[in-house]
Design a protein around this motif. Structure first.
Motif, PDB file in Angstrom:
ATOM      1  N   LYS A 169       0.801  -1.221   0.000  1.00  0.00           N
ATOM      2  CA  LYS A 169       0.000   0.000   0.000  1.00  0.00           C
ATOM      3  C   LYS A 169       0.841   1.282   0.000  1.00  0.00           C
ATOM      4  CE  LYS A 169      -3.877  -2.335   0.422  1.00  0.00           C
ATOM      5  NZ  LYS A 169      -4.854  -2.404  -0.684  1.00  0.00           N
ATOM      6  N   THR A 170       2.093   1.182   0.426  1.00  0.00           N
ATOM      7  CA  THR A 170       2.930   2.377   0.535  1.00  0.00           C
ATOM      8  C   THR A 170       4.186   2.231  -0.316  1.00  0.00           C
ATOM      9  OG1 THR A 170       4.285   1.611   2.390  1.00  0.00           O
ATOM     10  CG2 THR A 170       2.148   2.630   2.929  1.00  0.00           C
ATOM     11  N   ARG A 171       4.830   3.349  -0.568  1.00  0.00           N
ATOM     12  CA  ARG A 171       6.090   3.320  -1.315  1.00  0.00           C
ATOM     13  C   ARG A 171       7.144   2.491  -0.604  1.00  0.00           C
ATOM     14  NH1 ARG A 171       7.850   9.351  -2.992  1.00  0.00           N
ATOM     15  NH2 ARG A 171       6.112   9.953  -4.337  1.00  0.00           N
ATOM     16  N   ASP A 172       7.232   2.621   0.708  1.00  0.00           N
ATOM     17  CA  ASP A 172       8.242   1.865   1.453  1.00  0.00           C
ATOM     18  C   ASP A 172       7.992   0.366   1.323  1.00  0.00           C
ATOM     19  OD1 ASP A 172       9.551   4.150   2.255  1.00  0.00           O
ATOM     20  OD2 ASP A 172       8.570   4.244   4.221  1.00  0.00           O
ATOM     21  N   GLN A 173       6.739  -0.047   1.411  1.00  0.00           N
ATOM     22  CA  GLN A 173       6.404  -1.462   1.242  1.00  0.00           C
ATOM     23  C   GLN A 173       6.724  -1.919  -0.186  1.00  0.00           C
ATOM     24  OE1 GLN A 173       2.272  -1.254   2.289  1.00  0.00           O
ATOM     25  NE2 GLN A 173       2.635  -1.640   4.472  1.00  0.00           N
ATOM     26  N   ASP A 205       2.595  13.257  -5.947  1.00  0.00           N
ATOM     27  CA  ASP A 205       2.518  12.672  -4.601  1.00  0.00           C
ATOM     28  C   ASP A 205       3.217  13.544  -3.572  1.00  0.00           C
ATOM     29  OD1 ASP A 205       1.037  10.385  -5.018  1.00  0.00           O
ATOM     30  OD2 ASP A 205       2.766   9.098  -5.381  1.00  0.00           O
ATOM     31  N   GLU A 206       4.307  14.141  -3.976  1.00  0.00           N
ATOM     32  CA  GLU A 206       5.102  14.954  -3.053  1.00  0.00           C
ATOM     33  C   GLU A 206       4.529  16.357  -2.869  1.00  0.00           C
ATOM     34  OE1 GLU A 206       7.523  14.051  -1.218  1.00  0.00           O
ATOM     35  OE2 GLU A 206       8.143  12.124  -2.054  1.00  0.00           O
ATOM     36  N   LYS A 295       2.451   7.484  -0.767  1.00  0.00           N
ATOM     37  CA  LYS A 295       3.365   7.696   0.355  1.00  0.00           C
ATOM     38  C   LYS A 295       2.816   7.105   1.646  1.00  0.00           C
ATOM     39  CE  LYS A 295       5.899  11.285   0.773  1.00  0.00           C
ATOM     40  NZ  LYS A 295       6.387  12.656   1.030  1.00  0.00           N
ATOM     41  N   THR A 296       1.487   7.100   1.763  1.00  0.00           N
ATOM     42  CA  THR A 296       0.838   6.523   2.945  1.00  0.00           C
ATOM     43  C   THR A 296      -0.195   5.509   2.493  1.00  0.00           C
ATOM     44  OG1 THR A 296      -0.844   8.270   2.989  1.00  0.00           O
ATOM     45  CG2 THR A 296       1.167   8.650   4.268  1.00  0.00           C
ATOM     46  N   ALA A 297      -0.583   4.630   3.404  1.00  0.00           N
ATOM     47  CA  ALA A 297      -1.477   3.528   3.054  1.00  0.00           C
ATOM     48  C   ALA A 297      -2.892   3.987   2.720  1.00  0.00           C
ATOM     49  CB  ALA A 297      -1.523   2.517   4.194  1.00  0.00           C
ATOM     50  N   ASP A 298      -3.285   5.148   3.216  1.00  0.00           N
ATOM     51  CA  ASP A 298      -4.664   5.587   3.008  1.00  0.00           C
ATOM     52  C   ASP A 298      -4.875   6.331   1.692  1.00  0.00           C
ATOM     53  OD1 ASP A 298      -3.095   7.686   3.831  1.00  0.00           O
ATOM     54  OD2 ASP A 298      -4.645   8.642   5.043  1.00  0.00           O
ATOM     55  N   THR A 299      -3.806   6.607   0.949  1.00  0.00           N
ATOM     56  CA  THR A 299      -3.934   7.336  -0.319  1.00  0.00           C
ATOM     57  C   THR A 299      -3.082   6.674  -1.386  1.00  0.00           C
ATOM     58  OG1 THR A 299      -4.214   9.416   0.902  1.00  0.00           O
ATOM     59  CG2 THR A 299      -3.735   9.569  -1.448  1.00  0.00           C
TER      60      THR A 299
END
Length: 421
Positions: A169-173, A205-206, A295-299
């Motif tokens: 869900k996120t960029r880090d994942q 996104d940023e 960037k975050t799981a909710d978006t």
């Protein structure tokens, strides 16, 4: 901006005979029969079956209108539309690329639908279609359908690596999963170095943009802190595969590259999966989809929204019938049918569930809610023709200084966008 070059081009093309429309006197039957409505739709925007179904349904609901749909080719359509708008004998409705509306509106050749936005359900239109359909505060293009990029992935390679794509869900994942996949002869992702539409999504996104407008002036935005962070992320992701640093997704065709190798992911529209499977039948049933992570799981990640708007030439003979046609084709009932028939994203967020049964289109619909368009100016086409963004990306990926290269690219964008003012 100076409108004369566009008008002169239209006049030149018209005199050269590049537009062939039936005369308005021929459109309406002299015996008082139905209004003959000339419509230009683009190749592959509708299937033959959908076109037949729509025409029959529309004419049953509106027996006073006889729809005449002509399918147009994308090649050369810009010149053809420009000439039609400059004529006294244009079609009544034209499908155009969403980012082309400003170019045509600038010439004064389109009908203004600002007062009809509410009636057309504009409160839930996809931003990436609606915003480029507007020009100088007025709505000329009515959102028709959308398509955007998703992640196409190899389900077998993900399973072998113990990765559940639904949990990314996120960029880090995404980075962690891609790094895990990038082992033992498998490329974690195939990402060409000049895939600038994907970079644009990271910029949005940023919180940045490719360019910013202040009054009548534009300024390139690639050297902003937000855009620099986006390029740093692109660099990280691109390094987790062997994509070329000096070419885009068309050189070589990335679907063919994925079909030939052990590549776990690629960023493309869902239709790319069909091309991959056609090139390598062994991959049929082994390709899945998920939205580009945010960037975050909710978006979900922001994406460039491609697709089309419908416009009506200001000189069109049948304005009322044209509006009726547009209201039907862009309304809920036909939008749902079009989305299912063509695997498109419907033109409004309220219809996202209409494609829930189509995995690729469903993934697109999630991303489309975060859709954007390129800067809304007729001069953007000149930026793409020169495309300093691609040169910038290659320079950074091959080790040159990101800040100085970003400044250089931004200066080029600034100069091009202001060249017509």
């Amino acid at each position: 901006m100076n409108h004369r070059p566009l008008a002169l081009l239209g006049a030149m093309l018209l005199s050269a005979g590049l537009v062939a429309c039936s005369s308005s006197s021929d459109r309406d039957q002299s015996d008082g029969g139905p209004t003959s409505l000339d419509v230009w739709l683009m190749r592959d925007s509708v299937s033959a079956d959908f076109q037949t179904e729509f025409e029959a349904g529309f004419e049953k609901a509106h027996p006073d209108i006889d729809v005449k749909i002509q399918i147009q080719e994308w090649e050369g359509i810009g010149e053809k539309v420009t000439a039609a708008l400059a004529s006294n004998d244009a079609p009544d409705v034209i499908e155009v690329g969403n980012t082309q509306v400003a170019q045509y509106a600038q010439s004064g050749g389109l009908t203004d639908f600002t007062d009809q936005v509410t009636d057309l359900g504009g409160d839930t239109w996809l931003k990436g279609l609606a915003e480029p359909g507007a020009w100088e505060g007025k709505q000329y293009g009515i959102p028709y359908y959308a398509a955007n990029r998703v992640v196409i992935y190899r389900t077998d390679l993900f399973e072998k690596a113990g990765i559940d794509a639904t949990q990314i869900k996120t960029r880090d994942q995404w980075l962690a999963a891609t790094e895990k996949l990038n082992k033992g002869g498998v490329q974690g992702i195939y990402l060409p170095g000049q895939n600038w539409y994907t970079l644009a999504g990271f910029v949005w996104d940023e919180g940045g943009d490719l360019a910013f407008q202040n009054g009548d002036r534009w300024t390139g935005g690639l050297d902003s802190p937000e855009a620099l962070r986006a390029m740093e992320f692109y660099k990280q992701l691109q390094a987790l595969g062997k994509g070329p640093k000096d070419s885009d997704e068309a050189r070589p065709l990335q679907a063919e590259v994925v079909a030939k190798g052990q590549i776990a992911q690629v960023i493309a529209t869902p239709g790319g999966a069909n091309v991959i499977a056609q090139s390598n039948p062994d991959l049929k049933g082994k390709l899945g989809f998920f939205p580009i992570p945010g960037k975050t799981a909710d978006t979900p990640g922001a994406v460039f929204t491609g697709g089309s708007d419908l416009v009506v030439p200001a000189v069109a003979a049948h304005q009322e019938a044209a509006y009726t046609f547009i209201k039907e084709l862009t309304g809920d009932a036909w939008q749902e049918k079009l989305a299912l028939a063509m695997s498109y994203v419907p033109n409004r967020t309220s219809l996202a569930d209409a494609v829930a049964s189509d995995p690729g289109a469903a993934a697109m619909a999630v991303g489309a809610a975060q859709g954007h368009a390129t800067p809304n100016t007729p001069q953007w086409a000149a930026v793409e023709a020169k495309n300093p963004i691609k040169d910038y990306m290659t320079a950074v990926l091959t080790g040159r200084d990101i800040k100085s290269e970003a400044a250089k690219a931004s200066e080029s964008i600034t100069a091009t966008l202001n060249s017509g003012s």
